[in-house]
Design a protein around this motif. Structure first.
Motif, PDB file in Angstrom:
ATOM      1  N   ASN A 145       0.841  -1.190   0.000  1.00 43.76           N
ATOM      2  CA  ASN A 145       0.000   0.000   0.000  1.00 43.76           C
ATOM      3  C   ASN A 145       0.886   1.254   0.000  1.00 43.76           C
ATOM      4  O   ASN A 145       2.093   1.174  -0.198  1.00 43.76           O
ATOM      5  CB  ASN A 145      -1.011  -0.025   1.145  1.00 43.76           C
ATOM      6  CG  ASN A 145      -0.377  -0.158   2.513  1.00 43.76           C
ATOM      7  OD1 ASN A 145       0.836  -0.001   2.664  1.00 43.76           O
ATOM      8  ND2 ASN A 145      -1.181  -0.450   3.523  1.00 43.76           N
ATOM      9  N   TYR A 147       2.585   4.709   1.532  1.00 42.07           N
ATOM     10  CA  TYR A 147       2.944   5.360   2.796  1.00 42.07           C
ATOM     11  C   TYR A 147       2.546   6.829   2.804  1.00 42.07           C
ATOM     12  O   TYR A 147       2.250   7.430   1.767  1.00 42.07           O
ATOM     13  CB  TYR A 147       4.422   5.193   3.127  1.00 42.07           C
ATOM     14  CG  TYR A 147       5.423   5.537   2.063  1.00 42.07           C
ATOM     15  CD1 TYR A 147       5.504   6.804   1.509  1.00 42.07           C
ATOM     16  CD2 TYR A 147       6.344   4.583   1.622  1.00 42.07           C
ATOM     17  CE1 TYR A 147       6.456   7.121   0.552  1.00 42.07           C
ATOM     18  CE2 TYR A 147       7.301   4.889   0.658  1.00 42.07           C
ATOM     19  CZ  TYR A 147       7.344   6.156   0.131  1.00 42.07           C
ATOM     20  OH  TYR A 147       8.291   6.463  -0.818  1.00 42.07           O
ATOM     21  N   ASP A 172      -6.354   7.642   2.799  1.00 42.59           N
ATOM     22  CA  ASP A 172      -7.001   6.515   3.467  1.00 42.59           C
ATOM     23  C   ASP A 172      -7.935   5.773   2.517  1.00 42.59           C
ATOM     24  O   ASP A 172      -7.964   4.532   2.498  1.00 42.59           O
ATOM     25  CB  ASP A 172      -7.768   7.015   4.691  1.00 42.59           C
ATOM     26  CG  ASP A 172      -8.385   5.879   5.485  1.00 42.59           C
ATOM     27  OD1 ASP A 172      -7.642   4.969   5.912  1.00 42.59           O
ATOM     28  OD2 ASP A 172      -9.630   5.879   5.676  1.00 42.59           O
ATOM     29  N   ASN A 175      -5.821   3.700   0.080  1.00 42.38           N
ATOM     30  CA  ASN A 175      -5.300   2.476   0.688  1.00 42.38           C
ATOM     31  C   ASN A 175      -6.401   1.461   0.957  1.00 42.38           C
ATOM     32  O   ASN A 175      -6.167   0.247   0.895  1.00 42.38           O
ATOM     33  CB  ASN A 175      -4.535   2.809   1.965  1.00 42.38           C
ATOM     34  CG  ASN A 175      -3.100   3.215   1.688  1.00 42.38           C
ATOM     35  OD1 ASN A 175      -2.503   2.777   0.707  1.00 42.38           O
ATOM     36  ND2 ASN A 175      -2.530   4.047   2.547  1.00 42.38           N
ATOM     37  N   LYS A 176      -7.600   1.938   1.230  1.00 40.96           N
ATOM     38  CA  LYS A 176      -8.723   1.005   1.406  1.00 40.96           C
ATOM     39  C   LYS A 176      -9.023   0.281   0.102  1.00 40.96           C
ATOM     40  O   LYS A 176      -9.359  -0.906   0.099  1.00 40.96           O
ATOM     41  CB  LYS A 176      -9.950   1.754   1.901  1.00 40.96           C
ATOM     42  CG  LYS A 176      -9.905   2.112   3.382  1.00 40.96           C
ATOM     43  CD  LYS A 176     -11.153   2.854   3.814  1.00 40.96           C
ATOM     44  CE  LYS A 176     -11.103   3.188   5.300  1.00 40.96           C
ATOM     45  NZ  LYS A 176     -12.284   3.975   5.736  1.00 40.96           N
ATOM     46  N   GLU A 179      -6.449  -2.370  -0.349  1.00 43.40           N
ATOM     47  CA  GLU A 179      -6.754  -3.486   0.560  1.00 43.40           C
ATOM     48  C   GLU A 179      -7.921  -4.318   0.031  1.00 43.40           C
ATOM     49  O   GLU A 179      -7.908  -5.554   0.122  1.00 43.40           O
ATOM     50  CB  GLU A 179      -7.095  -2.928   1.947  1.00 43.40           C
ATOM     51  CG  GLU A 179      -7.360  -4.002   2.980  1.00 43.40           C
ATOM     52  CD  GLU A 179      -7.635  -3.423   4.349  1.00 43.40           C
ATOM     53  OE1 GLU A 179      -7.996  -4.197   5.256  1.00 43.40           O
ATOM     54  OE2 GLU A 179      -7.502  -2.187   4.524  1.00 43.40           O
ATOM     55  N   LEU A 189      -1.271  -8.543   1.123  1.00 47.42           N
ATOM     56  CA  LEU A 189      -1.076  -7.112   1.317  1.00 47.42           C
ATOM     57  C   LEU A 189       0.152  -6.876   2.181  1.00 47.42           C
ATOM     58  O   LEU A 189       0.314  -7.479   3.243  1.00 47.42           O
ATOM     59  CB  LEU A 189      -2.301  -6.498   1.989  1.00 47.42           C
ATOM     60  CG  LEU A 189      -2.224  -4.996   2.266  1.00 47.42           C
ATOM     61  CD1 LEU A 189      -2.248  -4.208   0.971  1.00 47.42           C
ATOM     62  CD2 LEU A 189      -3.373  -4.563   3.181  1.00 47.42           C
ATOM     63  N   ASP A 191       1.894  -4.027   4.342  1.00 41.73           N
ATOM     64  CA  ASP A 191       1.474  -2.763   4.947  1.00 41.73           C
ATOM     65  C   ASP A 191       2.647  -1.796   5.113  1.00 41.73           C
ATOM     66  O   ASP A 191       3.166  -1.595   6.206  1.00 41.73           O
ATOM     67  CB  ASP A 191       0.804  -3.035   6.297  1.00 41.73           C
ATOM     68  CG  ASP A 191       0.034  -1.829   6.817  1.00 41.73           C
ATOM     69  OD1 ASP A 191       0.095  -0.758   6.182  1.00 41.73           O
ATOM     70  OD2 ASP A 191      -0.642  -1.973   7.861  1.00 41.73           O
ATOM     71  N   HIS A 193       2.404   1.397   4.622  1.00 35.15           N
ATOM     72  CA  HIS A 193       1.869   2.619   5.246  1.00 35.15           C
ATOM     73  C   HIS A 193       2.098   2.623   6.755  1.00 35.15           C
ATOM     74  O   HIS A 193       2.651   3.571   7.313  1.00 35.15           O
ATOM     75  CB  HIS A 193       0.381   2.746   4.934  1.00 35.15           C
ATOM     76  CG  HIS A 193      -0.279   3.918   5.583  1.00 35.15           C
ATOM     77  ND1 HIS A 193      -0.867   3.837   6.834  1.00 35.15           N
ATOM     78  CD2 HIS A 193      -0.422   5.208   5.188  1.00 35.15           C
ATOM     79  CE1 HIS A 193      -1.357   5.025   7.156  1.00 35.15           C
ATOM     80  NE2 HIS A 193      -1.097   5.866   6.186  1.00 35.15           N
ATOM     81  N   ARG A 194       1.695   1.584   7.416  1.00 40.52           N
ATOM     82  CA  ARG A 194       1.834   1.525   8.880  1.00 40.52           C
ATOM     83  C   ARG A 194       3.301   1.553   9.285  1.00 40.52           C
ATOM     84  O   ARG A 194       3.682   2.252  10.224  1.00 40.52           O
ATOM     85  CB  ARG A 194       1.173   0.249   9.412  1.00 40.52           C
ATOM     86  CG  ARG A 194       1.262   0.100  10.943  1.00 40.52           C
ATOM     87  CD  ARG A 194       0.915  -1.305  11.376  1.00 40.52           C
ATOM     88  NE  ARG A 194       1.802  -2.278  10.773  1.00 40.52           N
ATOM     89  CZ  ARG A 194       3.015  -2.531  11.183  1.00 40.52           C
ATOM     90  NH1 ARG A 194       3.551  -1.858  12.199  1.00 40.52           N
ATOM     91  NH2 ARG A 194       3.752  -3.445  10.567  1.00 40.52           N
ATOM     92  N   HIS A 195       4.128   0.829   8.569  1.00 42.96           N
ATOM     93  CA  HIS A 195       5.531   0.692   8.943  1.00 42.96           C
ATOM     94  C   HIS A 195       6.295   2.006   8.821  1.00 42.96           C
ATOM     95  O   HIS A 195       7.218   2.272   9.598  1.00 42.96           O
ATOM     96  CB  HIS A 195       6.177  -0.380   8.077  1.00 42.96           C
ATOM     97  CG  HIS A 195       7.555  -0.768   8.496  1.00 42.96           C
ATOM     98  ND1 HIS A 195       7.828  -1.348   9.723  1.00 42.96           N
ATOM     99  CD2 HIS A 195       8.760  -0.652   7.852  1.00 42.96           C
ATOM    100  CE1 HIS A 195       9.127  -1.579   9.825  1.00 42.96           C
ATOM    101  NE2 HIS A 195       9.713  -1.162   8.715  1.00 42.96           N
TER     102      HIS A 195
END
Length: 248
Positions: A145, A147, A172, A175-176, A179, A189, A191, A193-195
């Motif tokens: 996704n 970042y 958002d 990224n949805k 997903e 997937l 992730d 973005h989170r990282h």
């Protein structure tokens, strides 16, 4: 765990500057390249943790390009893909970030509509990869996704960007959609973005909710592209998923 493969099996990278070599330091330094073959002198702790070691004999086809969008992947990258007959193939893909950059500043409502248009193109990409004779099943596809270079603060003004009030909301939605495609098409997937939160342009701002006092470093070369550390972190994420699957 090693599994020797036939000479016709390959690993293919599609997508944008998140995984290309250029901004990370040159040939071999990008996430896609590091995933294939680690730079042992640069990352000695990662010696042997690459696809060339995990799957001796696997070949690497790098079709990534700077500035790539979903349209670029459809019109330019996919037609250049190698033909792989009767062998499983590892495919990684990062795309969508440049699509959203081309719509910078749009309000949330418009951003939602555009996110579904992006999803439609992404579904075409995945359908091609899953249904084409170039990539016979069971191809394993891993998609990253997007970042957030603002680290959740929604502010890139210090980097020369105008304020985008709905930027985080639009990202958002983007990224949805990625997903959703991963879930609907059975992809893995990754992730990113989170990282990456806490390691964008506001990495050194203690007031940020994602500020990391133990590692307050930037993983970006400029506002958008990953630097060498960022490339290393992205390959780590893809490697973890791929290696996990190799044990099944």
């Amino acid at each position: 765990m090693r599994r020797r493969v036939s000479g016709s099996e390959c690993y293919v990278a599609f997508g944008d500057s998140m995984i290309i070599d250029y901004y990370a330091g040159g040939p071999g330094w990008g996430a896609a390249s590091l995933l294939y073959k680690n730079l042992d002198d640069v990352y000695p702790d990662w010696k042997g943790r690459d696809l060339a070691t995990l799957y001796p004999g696997i070949r690497f086809h790098d079709l990534t390009s700077d500035g790539a969008t979903t349209d670029t992947v459809l019109s330019w990258q996919l037609p250049k893909a190698p033909t792989v007959e009767n062998q499983p193939t590892i495919i990684i893909l990062t795309v969508g970030g440049n699509d959203i950059l081309h719509q910078y500043g749009v309000p949330e409502k418009k951003g939602i509509t555009l996110s579904y248009e992006m999803k439609g193109r992404l579904l075409k990409i995945i359908s091609y990869l899953q249904d084409s004779v170039r990539f016979p099943k069971p191809a394993r596809i891993y998609i990253g996704n997007i970042y957030d270079p603002s680290d959740g603060m929604g502010n890139l003004e210090k980097e020369g960007y105008s304020r985008w009030p709905d930027g985080l909301k639009v990202l958002d939605h983007w990224n949805k959609r990625i997903e959703e495609v991963a879930r609907e098409k059975g992809l893995t997937l990754v992730d990113v973005h989170r990282h990456f939160l806490g390691h964008g342009v506001n990495y050194d701002d203690p007031s940020g909710k994602h500020y990391d006092p133990e590692d307050n470093t930037s993983w970006l070369w400029q506002v958008i592209e990953p630097n060498s550390r960022g490339a290393h972190e992205i390959r780590k994420l893809f490697w973890e998923k791929i290696y996990e699957d190799s044990l099944k």
